[in-house]
Design a protein around this motif. Sequence first.
Motif, mmCIF file in Angstrom:
data_model
loop_
_atom_site.group_PDB
_atom_site.id
_atom_site.type_symbol
_atom_site.label_atom_id
_atom_site.label_comp_id
_atom_site.label_asym_id
_atom_site.label_seq_id
_atom_site.Cartn_x
_atom_site.Cartn_y
_atom_site.Cartn_z
ATOM 1 N N TYR A 178 10.196 4.457 -4.917
ATOM 2 C CA TYR A 178 10.251 3.229 -5.389
ATOM 3 C C TYR A 178 11.730 2.918 -4.529
ATOM 4 C CZ TYR A 178 9.266 -1.724 -5.957
ATOM 5 O OH TYR A 178 9.744 -2.683 -5.860
ATOM 6 N N HIS A 179 11.939 1.522 -4.015
ATOM 7 C CA HIS A 179 12.931 0.557 -3.261
ATOM 8 C C HIS A 179 12.537 -0.582 -2.860
ATOM 9 C CE1 HIS A 179 16.690 -0.459 -1.525
ATOM 10 N NE2 HIS A 179 17.281 0.591 -2.148
ATOM 11 N N LEU A 180 13.205 -1.895 -4.051
ATOM 12 C CA LEU A 180 13.262 -2.869 -3.825
ATOM 13 C C LEU A 180 12.628 -3.291 -2.534
ATOM 14 C CD1 LEU A 180 11.825 -5.202 -4.688
ATOM 15 C CD2 LEU A 180 15.140 -5.669 -4.877
ATOM 16 N N LEU A 181 14.555 -2.522 -1.688
ATOM 17 C CA LEU A 181 14.682 -2.955 -0.313
ATOM 18 C C LEU A 181 13.791 -2.179 1.557
ATOM 19 C CD1 LEU A 181 17.013 -5.057 -0.516
ATOM 20 C CD2 LEU A 181 15.308 -5.700 -1.039
ATOM 21 N N GLY A 182 13.347 -1.092 0.592
ATOM 22 C CA GLY A 182 12.754 -0.363 1.937
ATOM 23 C C GLY A 182 11.656 0.954 1.010
ATOM 24 N N ARG A 183 11.413 0.948 0.526
ATOM 25 C CA ARG A 183 10.154 1.696 -0.346
ATOM 26 C C ARG A 183 9.231 1.046 -1.293
ATOM 27 N NH1 ARG A 183 13.461 5.763 0.542
ATOM 28 N NH2 ARG A 183 13.716 5.463 -1.446
ATOM 29 N N ASN A 184 8.454 -0.382 -1.007
ATOM 30 C CA ASN A 184 7.347 -0.917 -2.130
ATOM 31 C C ASN A 184 6.332 -1.220 -1.918
ATOM 32 O OD1 ASN A 184 7.443 -3.162 0.152
ATOM 33 N ND2 ASN A 184 9.763 -3.464 -0.963
ATOM 34 N N CYS A 185 5.627 -1.660 -1.956
ATOM 35 C CA CYS A 185 3.856 -2.248 -2.242
ATOM 36 C C CYS A 185 3.843 -2.287 -0.197
ATOM 37 C CB CYS A 185 3.076 -2.303 -3.369
ATOM 38 S SG CYS A 185 4.059 -3.931 -3.399
ATOM 39 N N ASP A 186 4.608 -3.487 0.017
ATOM 40 C CA ASP A 186 4.296 -4.181 1.000
ATOM 41 C C ASP A 186 4.910 -3.026 2.237
ATOM 42 O OD1 ASP A 186 4.769 -5.932 3.790
ATOM 43 O OD2 ASP A 186 7.140 -6.664 2.549
ATOM 44 N N HIS A 187 5.518 -2.398 2.041
ATOM 45 C CA HIS A 187 6.154 -1.104 2.915
ATOM 46 C C HIS A 187 4.995 0.108 3.199
ATOM 47 C CE1 HIS A 187 10.183 -2.731 2.239
ATOM 48 N NE2 HIS A 187 10.497 -2.282 3.194
ATOM 49 N N PHE A 188 4.106 0.733 1.414
ATOM 50 C CA PHE A 188 3.340 1.305 1.593
ATOM 51 C C PHE A 188 2.291 0.469 2.474
ATOM 52 C CE2 PHE A 188 -0.964 2.232 -0.122
ATOM 53 C CZ PHE A 188 -1.204 3.728 -0.246
ATOM 54 N N ALA A 189 1.743 -0.633 2.243
ATOM 55 C CA ALA A 189 0.381 -0.652 2.958
ATOM 56 C C ALA A 189 0.402 -1.463 4.940
ATOM 57 C CB ALA A 189 0.241 -2.138 1.749
ATOM 58 N N THR A 190 1.668 -1.753 4.463
ATOM 59 C CA THR A 190 1.957 -2.187 6.148
ATOM 60 C C THR A 190 1.706 -0.650 7.209
ATOM 61 O OG1 THR A 190 3.411 -4.487 6.070
ATOM 62 C CG2 THR A 190 3.665 -2.643 7.839
ATOM 63 N N TRP A 191 2.573 0.118 6.541
ATOM 64 C CA TRP A 191 2.969 1.435 6.532
ATOM 65 C C TRP A 191 1.368 2.235 6.527
ATOM 66 C CZ3 TRP A 191 1.201 6.541 6.118
ATOM 67 C CH2 TRP A 191 1.740 7.386 6.384
ATOM 68 N N CYS A 192 0.066 1.609 6.116
ATOM 69 C CA CYS A 192 -1.043 2.178 6.089
ATOM 70 C C CYS A 192 -1.725 1.212 7.207
ATOM 71 C CB CYS A 192 -2.019 2.190 5.050
ATOM 72 S SG CYS A 192 -1.569 3.109 3.597
ATOM 73 N N ARG A 193 -1.186 0.403 7.552
ATOM 74 C CA ARG A 193 -1.522 -0.512 9.109
ATOM 75 C C ARG A 193 -1.707 0.175 10.154
ATOM 76 N NH1 ARG A 193 -5.999 -2.025 10.459
ATOM 77 N NH2 ARG A 193 -5.867 -4.118 10.144
ATOM 78 N N THR A 194 -0.663 -0.164 10.306
ATOM 79 C CA THR A 194 0.514 0.147 11.670
ATOM 80 C C THR A 194 1.274 1.493 11.879
ATOM 81 O OG1 THR A 194 2.627 -0.556 10.848
ATOM 82 C CG2 THR A 194 0.635 -2.259 11.185
ATOM 83 N N LEU A 195 1.248 1.888 11.033
ATOM 84 C CA LEU A 195 2.620 3.687 11.269
ATOM 85 C C LEU A 195 3.587 3.382 11.271
ATOM 86 C CD1 LEU A 195 -0.104 5.741 12.798
ATOM 87 C CD2 LEU A 195 0.314 5.782 9.886
ATOM 88 N N ARG A 196 3.676 2.199 11.108
ATOM 89 C CA ARG A 196 5.383 1.091 12.026
ATOM 90 C C ARG A 196 6.229 1.013 10.827
ATOM 91 N NH1 ARG A 196 2.910 -2.071 16.075
ATOM 92 N NH2 ARG A 196 2.908 -0.012 17.894
#
Length: 183
Positions: free
Chosen positions: A159-177
């Motif tokens: 986990y990292h507040l600015l680089g690996r958080n719940c938003d990044h996880f969910a966005t990655w699942c949707r876009t792989l970006r």
Amino acid sequence: MNSLMLLVAKILGVKSEGADSDVFALMEGAMNGMGIHNLLPQSARRVDIAEVATELLSGDQILIRTAGSNERFHHGIFVGPISGVQGGKNLVVDFWGSQDAGKQEAKIRLRTLGKFMAVPGWPELAVMCWDSDTPELREFSAALALGLHRDLQDCSGLYHLLGRNCDHFATWCRTLRTRHICS
């Protein structure tokens, strides 16, 4: 407190009470002081809590926040009901870690929509809207999130507040970006 957040707090004129200060409370105070009261992403649409059963589709990226709170959005992937799992209730996959542990014991969880939405105050639910979205892309996102939950539940130390958080996880699942997730 994260050194970058300390710098932002200093720029905004927020007085920190040391390393144990609640980063989010400090930032919310600063934003409220500047008259910023709604940080819902422009690409998100609100969903009436009473309409959840008909508004959410499997694979949707959803976010929840406590009403009146600017900073405490939590993202997940709605996967809907799965036969034989948690009584057939609607389910969400999210990336979450306890504040008490500094989020360093973060996990990819599968839990009911009701538990996902169990936040203090009156929750607001929204769905991220993606250009060129299709049922096939949403189903891929749901399958990916479920596969990550099955195969990579324990993400301790990632986990990292600015680089690996719940938003990044969910966005990655949707876009792989999102290139930061679990890297």
